[in-house]
Motif scaffolding. Sequence first.
Motif, PDB file in Angstrom:
ATOM      1  N   GLN A  55       0.800  -1.219   0.000  1.00 53.66           N
ATOM      2  CA  GLN A  55       0.000   0.000   0.000  1.00 53.66           C
ATOM      3  C   GLN A  55       0.837   1.276   0.000  1.00 53.66           C
ATOM      4  O   GLN A  55       0.516   2.221  -0.707  1.00 53.66           O
ATOM      5  N   ALA A  56       1.894   1.315   0.758  1.00 46.30           N
ATOM      6  CA  ALA A  56       2.720   2.527   0.793  1.00 46.30           C
ATOM      7  C   ALA A  56       3.287   2.827  -0.590  1.00 46.30           C
ATOM      8  O   ALA A  56       3.264   3.980  -1.047  1.00 46.30           O
ATOM      9  N   GLU A  57       3.772   1.801  -1.264  1.00 48.73           N
ATOM     10  CA  GLU A  57       4.332   1.977  -2.601  1.00 48.73           C
ATOM     11  C   GLU A  57       3.235   2.366  -3.604  1.00 48.73           C
ATOM     12  O   GLU A  57       3.428   3.273  -4.427  1.00 48.73           O
ATOM     13  N   ILE A  58       2.104   1.700  -3.530  1.00 44.35           N
ATOM     14  CA  ILE A  58       0.982   2.002  -4.425  1.00 44.35           C
ATOM     15  C   ILE A  58       0.498   3.425  -4.205  1.00 44.35           C
ATOM     16  O   ILE A  58       0.309   4.193  -5.150  1.00 44.35           O
ATOM     17  N   ASP A  59       0.313   3.808  -2.939  1.00 44.43           N
ATOM     18  CA  ASP A  59      -0.163   5.151  -2.622  1.00 44.43           C
ATOM     19  C   ASP A  59       0.840   6.221  -3.044  1.00 44.43           C
ATOM     20  O   ASP A  59       0.445   7.311  -3.470  1.00 44.43           O
ATOM     21  N   THR A  70      -4.137  15.349  -3.188  1.00 42.62           N
ATOM     22  CA  THR A  70      -3.568  14.415  -2.222  1.00 42.62           C
ATOM     23  C   THR A  70      -4.473  13.190  -2.171  1.00 42.62           C
ATOM     24  O   THR A  70      -5.653  13.255  -2.539  1.00 42.62           O
ATOM     25  N   LEU A  71      -3.917  12.086  -1.720  1.00 46.98           N
ATOM     26  CA  LEU A  71      -4.664  10.836  -1.680  1.00 46.98           C
ATOM     27  C   LEU A  71      -5.948  10.967  -0.865  1.00 46.98           C
ATOM     28  O   LEU A  71      -6.995  10.442  -1.247  1.00 46.98           O
ATOM     29  N   ASP A  72      -5.896  11.704   0.248  1.00 46.20           N
ATOM     30  CA  ASP A  72      -7.082  11.831   1.099  1.00 46.20           C
ATOM     31  C   ASP A  72      -8.143  12.735   0.498  1.00 46.20           C
ATOM     32  O   ASP A  72      -9.290  12.720   0.936  1.00 46.20           O
ATOM     33  N   ARG A  73      -7.802  13.507  -0.533  1.00 45.79           N
ATOM     34  CA  ARG A  73      -8.798  14.349  -1.207  1.00 45.79           C
ATOM     35  C   ARG A  73      -9.564  13.592  -2.282  1.00 45.79           C
ATOM     36  O   ARG A  73     -10.611  14.055  -2.730  1.00 45.79           O
ATOM     37  N   LEU A  74      -9.041  12.462  -2.708  1.00 47.45           N
ATOM     38  CA  LEU A  74      -9.731  11.672  -3.728  1.00 47.45           C
ATOM     39  C   LEU A  74     -10.987  11.056  -3.130  1.00 47.45           C
ATOM     40  O   LEU A  74     -11.020  10.721  -1.940  1.00 47.45           O
ATOM     41  N   ALA A  75     -11.992  10.878  -3.957  1.00 50.60           N
ATOM     42  CA  ALA A  75     -13.186  10.162  -3.503  1.00 50.60           C
ATOM     43  C   ALA A  75     -12.747   8.768  -3.056  1.00 50.60           C
ATOM     44  O   ALA A  75     -11.892   8.144  -3.696  1.00 50.60           O
ATOM     45  N   THR A  76     -13.327   8.286  -1.975  1.00 49.22           N
ATOM     46  CA  THR A  76     -12.913   6.995  -1.417  1.00 49.22           C
ATOM     47  C   THR A  76     -13.019   5.887  -2.445  1.00 49.22           C
ATOM     48  O   THR A  76     -12.116   5.062  -2.574  1.00 49.22           O
ATOM     49  N   VAL A  77     -14.084   5.858  -3.210  1.00 52.19           N
ATOM     50  CA  VAL A  77     -14.249   4.807  -4.204  1.00 52.19           C
ATOM     51  C   VAL A  77     -13.176   4.912  -5.288  1.00 52.19           C
ATOM     52  O   VAL A  77     -12.603   3.906  -5.717  1.00 52.19           O
ATOM     53  N   ASP A  78     -12.862   6.131  -5.714  1.00 50.72           N
ATOM     54  CA  ASP A  78     -11.820   6.324  -6.730  1.00 50.72           C
ATOM     55  C   ASP A  78     -10.456   5.881  -6.197  1.00 50.72           C
ATOM     56  O   ASP A  78      -9.668   5.258  -6.916  1.00 50.72           O
ATOM     57  N   ARG A  79     -10.183   6.201  -4.944  1.00 51.10           N
ATOM     58  CA  ARG A  79      -8.916   5.812  -4.330  1.00 51.10           C
ATOM     59  C   ARG A  79      -8.762   4.290  -4.328  1.00 51.10           C
ATOM     60  O   ARG A  79      -7.705   3.760  -4.656  1.00 51.10           O
ATOM     61  N   GLN A  80      -9.841   3.581  -4.001  1.00 52.59           N
ATOM     62  CA  GLN A  80      -9.758   2.118  -3.949  1.00 52.59           C
ATOM     63  C   GLN A  80      -9.653   1.506  -5.349  1.00 52.59           C
ATOM     64  O   GLN A  80      -8.909   0.540  -5.551  1.00 52.59           O
ATOM     65  N   GLY A 115     -14.664  10.750 -12.485  1.00 58.19           N
ATOM     66  CA  GLY A 115     -13.823   9.799 -11.775  1.00 58.19           C
ATOM     67  C   GLY A 115     -13.220   8.780 -12.718  1.00 58.19           C
ATOM     68  O   GLY A 115     -12.037   8.432 -12.610  1.00 58.19           O
ATOM     69  N   ALA A 116     -14.015   8.279 -13.660  1.00 57.53           N
ATOM     70  CA  ALA A 116     -13.515   7.303 -14.636  1.00 57.53           C
ATOM     71  C   ALA A 116     -12.407   7.906 -15.489  1.00 57.53           C
ATOM     72  O   ALA A 116     -11.389   7.253 -15.764  1.00 57.53           O
ATOM     73  N   ARG A 117     -12.581   9.141 -15.895  1.00 57.28           N
ATOM     74  CA  ARG A 117     -11.542   9.815 -16.698  1.00 57.28           C
ATOM     75  C   ARG A 117     -10.266  10.016 -15.879  1.00 57.28           C
ATOM     76  O   ARG A 117      -9.155   9.823 -16.374  1.00 57.28           O
TER      77      ARG A 117
END
Length: 136
Positions: A55-59, A70-80, A115-117
């Motif tokens: 996860q650290a490397e992926i993030d 930033t990662l925490d600003r992304l929609a949770t579903v998009d982040r996953q 999000g898809a784009r």
Amino acid sequence: MKERRQARVLAMQALFQADVGGDNPEQVLREGKREGNAKGEAYAAQLVRLIREKQAEIDAVIGRLSLEWTLDRLATVDRQILRVGVAEILFGEIPAAVAINEAVEIAKLYSNLEGARFINGILGAVAREMTNGEAK
């Protein structure tokens, strides 16, 4: 829905639940299996384990490529969805184009067109870096 896509969706949902509710994603998958609501549980579990291990490397890859986000600003579903896609591109055994297409199709179902784009753009950049030997 194809078995592998269903597995990716299961992995994304388990990771989503872990992110939002603090649940253990492996436990979420085991409970889902008991309810008999999914195919491809083995691949979903493999993806979840891989993402948790890396996860650290992926993030870091997602954070570096999602300019001004930033990662925490992304929609949770998009982040996953991104985590699943990046894991498959960097560490999986399928072509990057397949991982990208699958992630975009899942985003169309669970996110929105924007999000898809966004997911397509980030995963495309990861694939280009892999081709140029820059990623990881």
